[in-house]
Design an enzyme around this catalytic site. Structure first.
Site, PDB file in Angstrom:
ATOM      1  N   ASN A  13       0.864  -1.192   0.000  1.00  0.00           N
ATOM      2  CA  ASN A  13       0.000   0.000   0.000  1.00  0.00           C
ATOM      3  C   ASN A  13       0.900   1.242   0.000  1.00  0.00           C
ATOM      4  OD1 ASN A  13      -1.818   2.043   0.556  1.00  0.00           O
ATOM      5  ND2 ASN A  13      -2.169   1.405   2.687  1.00  0.00           N
ATOM      6  N   LYS A  15      -0.008   4.288  -0.074  1.00  0.00           N
ATOM      7  CA  LYS A  15      -0.640   5.432   0.611  1.00  0.00           C
ATOM      8  C   LYS A  15      -0.482   6.687  -0.255  1.00  0.00           C
ATOM      9  CE  LYS A  15       0.351   3.075   4.886  1.00  0.00           C
ATOM     10  NZ  LYS A  15       0.525   3.112   6.307  1.00  0.00           N
ATOM     11  N   HIS A 112      -9.009   1.086   5.486  1.00  0.00           N
ATOM     12  CA  HIS A 112      -7.681   1.234   6.085  1.00  0.00           C
ATOM     13  C   HIS A 112      -7.784   2.129   7.324  1.00  0.00           C
ATOM     14  CE1 HIS A 112      -3.531   2.401   6.718  1.00  0.00           C
ATOM     15  NE2 HIS A 112      -3.232   1.262   6.113  1.00  0.00           N
ATOM     16  N   GLU A 114      -6.087   4.479   8.365  1.00  0.00           N
ATOM     17  CA  GLU A 114      -5.906   5.923   8.134  1.00  0.00           C
ATOM     18  C   GLU A 114      -7.192   6.554   7.610  1.00  0.00           C
ATOM     19  OE1 GLU A 114      -2.372   5.405   5.833  1.00  0.00           O
ATOM     20  OE2 GLU A 114      -1.365   4.734   7.657  1.00  0.00           O
ATOM     21  N   GLU A 181      -4.700  -5.327  10.804  1.00  0.00           N
ATOM     22  CA  GLU A 181      -3.628  -4.353  11.000  1.00  0.00           C
ATOM     23  C   GLU A 181      -3.800  -3.657  12.347  1.00  0.00           C
ATOM     24  OE1 GLU A 181      -1.789  -3.020   7.090  1.00  0.00           O
ATOM     25  OE2 GLU A 181      -3.592  -1.820   7.332  1.00  0.00           O
ATOM     26  N   GLY A 187       3.299   1.852  10.714  1.00  0.00           N
ATOM     27  CA  GLY A 187       4.240   2.962  10.558  1.00  0.00           C
ATOM     28  C   GLY A 187       5.020   3.293  11.814  1.00  0.00           C
ATOM     29  N   SER A 227       4.166  -2.467  10.063  1.00  0.00           N
ATOM     30  CA  SER A 227       5.626  -2.506  10.164  1.00  0.00           C
ATOM     31  C   SER A 227       6.230  -3.836   9.716  1.00  0.00           C
ATOM     32  CB  SER A 227       6.072  -2.162  11.592  1.00  0.00           C
ATOM     33  OG  SER A 227       5.730  -0.822  11.894  1.00  0.00           O
TER      34      SER A 227
HETATM   35  P1  PGA Z   1       3.481   0.063   7.440  1.00  0.00           P
HETATM   36  O1  PGA Z   1       1.967   0.278   6.949  1.00  0.00           O
HETATM   37  O2  PGA Z   1       3.959  -1.223   6.800  1.00  0.00           O
HETATM   38  O3  PGA Z   1       4.236   1.257   6.930  1.00  0.00           O
HETATM   39  O4  PGA Z   1       3.449  -0.051   8.919  1.00  0.00           O
HETATM   40  C1  PGA Z   1       1.087  -0.803   6.874  1.00  0.00           C
HETATM   41  C2  PGA Z   1      -0.249  -0.339   6.368  1.00  0.00           C
HETATM   42  O5  PGA Z   1      -0.706   0.739   6.747  1.00  0.00           O
HETATM   43  O6  PGA Z   1      -0.893  -1.046   5.565  1.00  0.00           O
END
Ligand code: PGA
Length: 269
Positions: A13, A15, A112, A114, A181, A187, A227
């Protein structure tokens, strides 16, 4: 060798990263470096769909990404980061299923964290988007997971149970993929341990069994996200409950993304 009854899906992803130029560089590197990471026999894993790769770039480079992949040595599904439940109308800033289909995109990420955290997405809107897109023939990768606060106050099971109940389709659909997740891992550089991921995935499968029945619950792929990096991906994929990974930061560079795909192949070989 771990048993992978549902194969492995490695999804990246991007983003809000990578415009046109960076996208071109990424796919140039991906094609150039492919054989440094993958073995020739791995093509069988892709052909048999045991190993699947998906990239989820910004809308702006969806078409460009598909075009750049035309002569790629393996299949990469290009997916959108969101889509609306309605097929058209007065929804400024949104994209619909038919618009994506017109450019050949047939997979969509939904819910997601976010989107939930910054843009008011709720279990109800996630469910609505997912159900509509599945009905329109899309593959849907639906994200869920508890926040840091919920995790620290030991509410993970309660939250996952509510998200499954209120925020996933009423009926199982063969084109539905779930991504667990934990928000505290996204992140942050803090990954769930393989044991934590396995525990959450096992619980999710039990919850889906209650919702859809045993047979459907056994079929649904559940990815882990948060992560994931080349250093921890093997351990995470070792569990028979982890059917792949959803990766943010580590999907932005072709070499790093390839080493995650390589890990998937290593496990399946
Ligand atoms: P990240 O993001 O691997 O940077 O932690 C995962 C995600 O949001 O799908």
């Amino acid at each position: 060798m771990p048993v992978k009854p549902r194969g492995i899906l490695v999804a990246g992803n991007w983003k809000m990263n990578h415009g046109v130029q960076e996208t071109e560089l990424f796919f140039h590197d991906l094609k150039k470096e492919y054989l440094t990471f993958m073995e020739l026999t791995d093509s069988a894993l892709f052909e048999e769909n045991r190993l699947q790769v998906c990239l989820i770039p910004p809308y702006l480079v969806l078409e460009r990404s598909k075009a750049l992949l035309r002569d790629a040595p393996f299949h990469v599904t290009i997916a959108a980061q969101n889509a609306h439940w309605e097929t058209k109308g007065a929804y400024t800033g949104e994209i619909s299923g038919p618009m994506l289909r017109e450019i050949g995109v047939t997979t969509v990420l939904i819910g997601h964290s976010e989107r939930r955290q910054y843009f008011g997405e709720t279990d109800q809107t996630v469910k609505r988007r997912a159900e509509s897109l599945l009905e329109q023939g899309f593959q849907v990768i639906l994200c869920l997971g508890e926040t840091r606060e919920q995790y620290e106050s030991k509410k993970t099971a309660e939250v996952l149970s509510r998200q499954v109940q209120d925020g996933t389709p009423e009926a199982h659909h063969p084109h539905l993929v779930i991504a667990y997740e934990p928000v505290w891992a996204i992140g942050t550089g803090i990954t769930a341990t393989p044991a934590q991921a396995e525990e959450a995935h096992t619980l999710l499968r039990q919850l889906f069994q209650k919702r859809w029945g045993k047979e459907s619950a056994e079929k649904v792929s559940i990815l882990y996200g948060g992560s994931v990096v080349p250093e921890n991906v093997d351990a995470l994929l070792t569990s028979s409950q982890v059917d792949g990974v959803l990766v943010g930061g580590a999907s932005l560079k072709a070499k790093t993304f390839l080493s995650l795909i390589q890990a998937g192949a290593r496990i399946l070989r």
